[in-house]
Design an enzyme around this catalytic site. Structure first.
Site, PDB file in Angstrom:
ATOM      1  N   ASN A   1     -11.395 -31.269 -20.461  1.00 18.38           N
ATOM      2  CA  ASN A   1     -12.678 -31.608 -19.839  1.00 18.38           C
ATOM      3  C   ASN A   1     -12.999 -30.535 -18.795  1.00 18.38           C
ATOM      4  OD1 ASN A   1     -11.778 -32.541 -17.054  1.00 18.38           O
ATOM      5  ND2 ASN A   1     -10.492 -33.812 -18.378  1.00 18.38           N
TER       6      ASN A   1
ATOM      7  N   LYS B   1       1.884 -23.302 -33.834  1.00 12.83           N
ATOM      8  CA  LYS B   1       0.425 -23.271 -33.966  1.00 12.83           C
ATOM      9  C   LYS B   1       0.039 -23.635 -35.400  1.00 12.83           C
ATOM     10  CE  LYS B   1      -3.652 -20.413 -33.776  1.00 12.83           C
ATOM     11  NZ  LYS B   1      -4.221 -19.074 -33.738  1.00 12.83           N
TER      12      LYS B   1
ATOM     13  N   PHE C   1     -11.428 -42.012  -8.532  1.00  8.85           N
ATOM     14  CA  PHE C   1     -12.709 -41.321  -8.680  1.00  8.85           C
ATOM     15  C   PHE C   1     -13.328 -41.789  -9.994  1.00  8.85           C
ATOM     16  CE2 PHE C   1     -13.843 -37.594  -5.963  1.00  8.85           C
ATOM     17  CZ  PHE C   1     -12.910 -37.827  -4.961  1.00  8.85           C
TER      18      PHE C   1
HETATM   19  O1  C5P Z   1     -11.777 -41.728 -16.557  1.00 11.00           O
HETATM   20  P1  C5P Z   1     -12.205 -42.804 -15.591  1.00 11.00           P
HETATM   21  O2  C5P Z   1     -13.619 -42.652 -15.150  1.00 11.00           O
HETATM   22  O3  C5P Z   1     -11.854 -44.199 -16.045  1.00 11.00           O
HETATM   23  O4  C5P Z   1     -11.344 -42.534 -14.268  1.00 11.00           O
HETATM   24  C1  C5P Z   1     -11.371 -43.415 -13.177  1.00 11.00           C
HETATM   25  C2  C5P Z   1     -10.121 -43.204 -12.336  1.00 11.00           C
HETATM   26  O5  C5P Z   1      -8.980 -43.485 -13.141  1.00 11.00           O
HETATM   27  C3  C5P Z   1      -9.919 -41.795 -11.806  1.00 11.00           C
HETATM   28  O6  C5P Z   1      -9.398 -41.914 -10.508  1.00 11.00           O
HETATM   29  C4  C5P Z   1      -8.905 -41.182 -12.753  1.00 11.00           C
HETATM   30  O7  C5P Z   1      -8.119 -40.205 -12.097  1.00 11.00           O
HETATM   31  C5  C5P Z   1      -8.090 -42.383 -13.154  1.00 11.00           C
HETATM   32  N1  C5P Z   1      -7.549 -42.294 -14.513  1.00 11.00           N
HETATM   33  C6  C5P Z   1      -6.196 -42.374 -14.704  1.00 11.00           C
HETATM   34  N2  C5P Z   1      -5.677 -42.322 -15.954  1.00 11.00           N
HETATM   35  C7  C5P Z   1      -6.475 -42.205 -17.032  1.00 11.00           C
HETATM   36  C8  C5P Z   1      -7.868 -42.110 -16.865  1.00 11.00           C
HETATM   37  C9  C5P Z   1      -8.376 -42.158 -15.587  1.00 11.00           C
HETATM   38  O8  C5P Z   1      -5.463 -42.493 -13.710  1.00 11.00           O
HETATM   39  N3  C5P Z   1      -5.948 -42.131 -18.249  1.00 11.00           N
END
Ligand code: C5P
Length: 419
Positions: free
Chosen positions: A213, A295, A330
Site C-alpha cells: 500500500n 521467483k 489509525f
Molecule cells: O486497516 P484498518 O483501517 O482496519 O486499520 C485500523 C487500525 O488497525 C490501524 O491502527 C492499523 O494499524 C491496525 N491494523 C492492524 N492489523 C491489521 C490491519 C489493521 O493492527 N491487519
C-alpha cells in the site's frame, strides 16, 4: 504555526557553522523571525554578512555587545526576545562554558539571561568528542532540563577522520526546533515508553512481488520524533521505508519488519513494556496464501491469487492490554472518515482512534501534512485541520494526556475543533 515565531541562533566556532546557514535560511523562508549571535571564533568560519543576509536582520557579535549606545543590555534584550534558542555548532569550549555557567561573551551571557528552551547541536573532531572531560560535560548539561540535545552523528569529518562528531543534519535540527516551538520545551512524556508502528507492510508471494500500500511511514516517524522530543523512550516497529526517514530518528529504537506476521511478532514482543502504543502502520488485511521462495516465472503466475487474512495486530493487542496501558489506532479513510473509524474503535476495543482523511489534497499517504479527527473511547472527538505530521503527532499526545482510563461509552454530540 511558525509564522512570526522567534528563534535565536548562537553560532559557535566550528566548521559545521556552514550547515547552520541552511537552518537559518529554511527557518526564514518558513516565516520564522531569526536572529543570530556569532562568537568571535564563529566569524573565522562564516561572516556576519552571510548570517545577516539569511536572517533578513543584522547579525550580533561581541563588538556590538560592548557598544554603549544600546538602550538596554543586548544580552537581556535578546534573551527575553527568544522563544527558543539553538546553539550550533556547540564546540567543546562552549559546552564547558555552559556546564560552568560562564558568561564571558554575548552568546554565553544571553543564554544565562534567558529562560527559553535551548537546543544544543555539538560538533567536533572525534577524539575531542570522546574525551572523558567532554563526555562528562555533555552528560552533565543534559541533567538540566532546559537543554535539549541533538546528538552528533558518525561519518567523515572535515579533519578527514571518520567517527562521531559530525553535527546533526539541518533537517533533524529543524524538526526539533519545530517541536520546541510547539511544546515550549515541556517534557511531559519523561518516564513513558511509547511503542509505535509505521509504514505499509508487504505481503510477498515470491521474493520480488508483494501486496502493498502507499504508506511511507512519515506519520509514524513524526510520532516517534515528537515523543522523543517530549522525553519519552521510543520504539518504532517499521515496515520498509526510506533510509532518509530512518536516519532522522537518532535515539529511537528501530525494529525493521516486512510483513504483517513479522510486525505482529515484534509488536507482541515490545507491547508488555509499552505505556502507550500507537498503531500508525498501514497493515495489510490479506496476504497471499502461498509463498514461493524462488521467483515465480511469469508463465507460472496465477490468474487468481488465493488470499488469507493477515493478523489483526491492534485487535490482538487490545486483548492483552493492561489497565495502565493506552492503545491507539489509525483509520485511513476516504469520504466519511468518522463513522468507519468509530466502528473500528469499538470493534477493536481501542482507547482512541485517529480517523485519517487520505482523499484530501496534500494530506495522508506520502504527504508531509495530515488532517484527522481524534476519537476516544468515551466519545470525545477533536478535529485537527491540515497541519504538518509533526504537529499532528503533538496534538495526538496532548489528546492522549487528556483521556481518562474509563471503559467505552456512547458518543457525545459536542465537537471540539482545532486548526
Ligand atoms: O486497516 P484498518 O483501517 O482496519 O486499520 C485500523 C487500525 O488497525 C490501524 O491502527 C492499523 O494499524 C491496525 N491494523 C492492524 N492489523 C491489521 C490491519 C489493521 O493492527 N491487519
Amino acid at each position: 504555526m511558525l509564522q512570526g515565531r522567534r528563534v535565536l541562533i548562537g553560532v559557535g566556532g566550528g566548521i559545521a557553522a556552514y550547515k547552520v546557514c541552511q537552518v537559518i535560511s529554511t527557518l526564514a523562508k518558513l516565516g520564522v523571525e531569526v536572529r543570530a549571535i556569532l562568537t568571535d571564533n564563529a566569524q573565522q568560519f562564516i561572516t556576519p554578512l552571510t548570517v545577516a543576509t539569511l536572517c533578513r536582520h543584522s547579525a550580533y557579535t561581541d563588538e556590538l555587545f560592548w557598544q554603549p549606545s544600546q538602550p538596554r543590555p543586548l544580552h537581556i534584550e535578546l534573551g527575553e526576545w527568544a522563544e527558543v534558542m539553538l546553539i550550533a555548532p556547540l564546540t567543546a569550549n562552549l559546552m564547558a562554558k555552559l556546564v560552568h555557567g560562564l558568561a564571558d561573551n554575548l552568546l554565553t551571557s544571553t543564554i544565562l539571561a534567558s529562560t527559553c528552551p535551548v537546543l544544543l547541536a555539538p560538533a567536533m573532531n572525534t577524539d575531542m568528542w570522546h574525551q572523558p572531560s567532554v563526555q562528562r560535560n555533555w552528560q552533565l548539561l543534559q541533567t538540566d532540563l532546559r537543554y535539549h540535545a541533538v546528538n552528533p552523528g558518525s561519518g567523515i569529518l572535515a579533519c578527514d577522520r571518520v567517527g562521531m562528531g559530525r553535527m546533526a543534519e539541518p533537517s533533524e535540527i529543524l524538526v526539533y526546533l519545530h517541536s520546541l516551538l510547539y511544546t515550549q520545551g515541556k517534557r511531559d512524556l519523561i518516564g513513558k515508553h511509547i511503542l509505535i508502528s509505521a509504514g505499509g507492510t508487504r505481503e510477498h508471494l515470491d521474493p520480488v512481488r508483494f501486496i502493498g500500500n502507499p504508506s511511507t511511514g512519515k506519520m509514524g516517524v513524526a510520532l516517534a520524533q515528537a515523543a522523543l522530543h517530549r522525553g519519552a523512550k521510543v520504539t518504532l516497529v517499521h515496515a520498509p521505508m526510506e533510509t532518509r526517514l530512518l536516519n532522522s530518528l537518532s535515539g529511537v529504537r528501530l525494529l525493521p519488519v516486512i510483513s504483517a506476521v513479522e510486525m505482529r511478532q515484534a509488536m507482541l514482543n515490545c507491547f508488555p513494556e509499552a505505556d502507550w502504543t500507537i498503531m500508525a502502520a498501514a497493515v495489510a488485511d490479506v496476504r497471499p496464501t502461498e509463498y514461493s521462495a524462488e521467483k515465480l516465472p511469469k508463465r507460472l503466475l496465477p490468474n487468481q491469487l488465493p488470499l488469507s487474512a493477515a493478523p489483526d495486530i491492534v485487535a490482538e493487542l487490545s486483548h492483552i492490554k493492561r489497565s495502565h496501558q493506552r492503545l491507539i489506532g489509525f483509520a485511513a479513510q476516504t469520504g466519511d472518515i468518522f463513522t468507519p473509524a468509530l466502528e473500528k474503535l469499538q470493534r477493536k476495543r481501542l482507547d482512541a482512534i485517529v480517523a485519517n482523511a487520505i482523499d484530501q489534497i496534500d494530506s495522508g499517504f506520502g504527504s508531509d501534512h495530515n488532517q484527522a479527527i481524534f476519537i476516544d473511547h468515551e466519545g470525545r472527538k477533536v478535529a485537527i485541520g491540515q497541519c504538518s505530521k509533526l504537529q499532528m503527532a503533538h496534538h495526538l499526545y496532548d489528546f492522549i494526556h487528556t483521556m481518562s482510563g474509563k471503559p467505552v461509552m456512547a458518543m457525545r454530540d459536542e465537537d471540539e475543533w482545532h486548526g
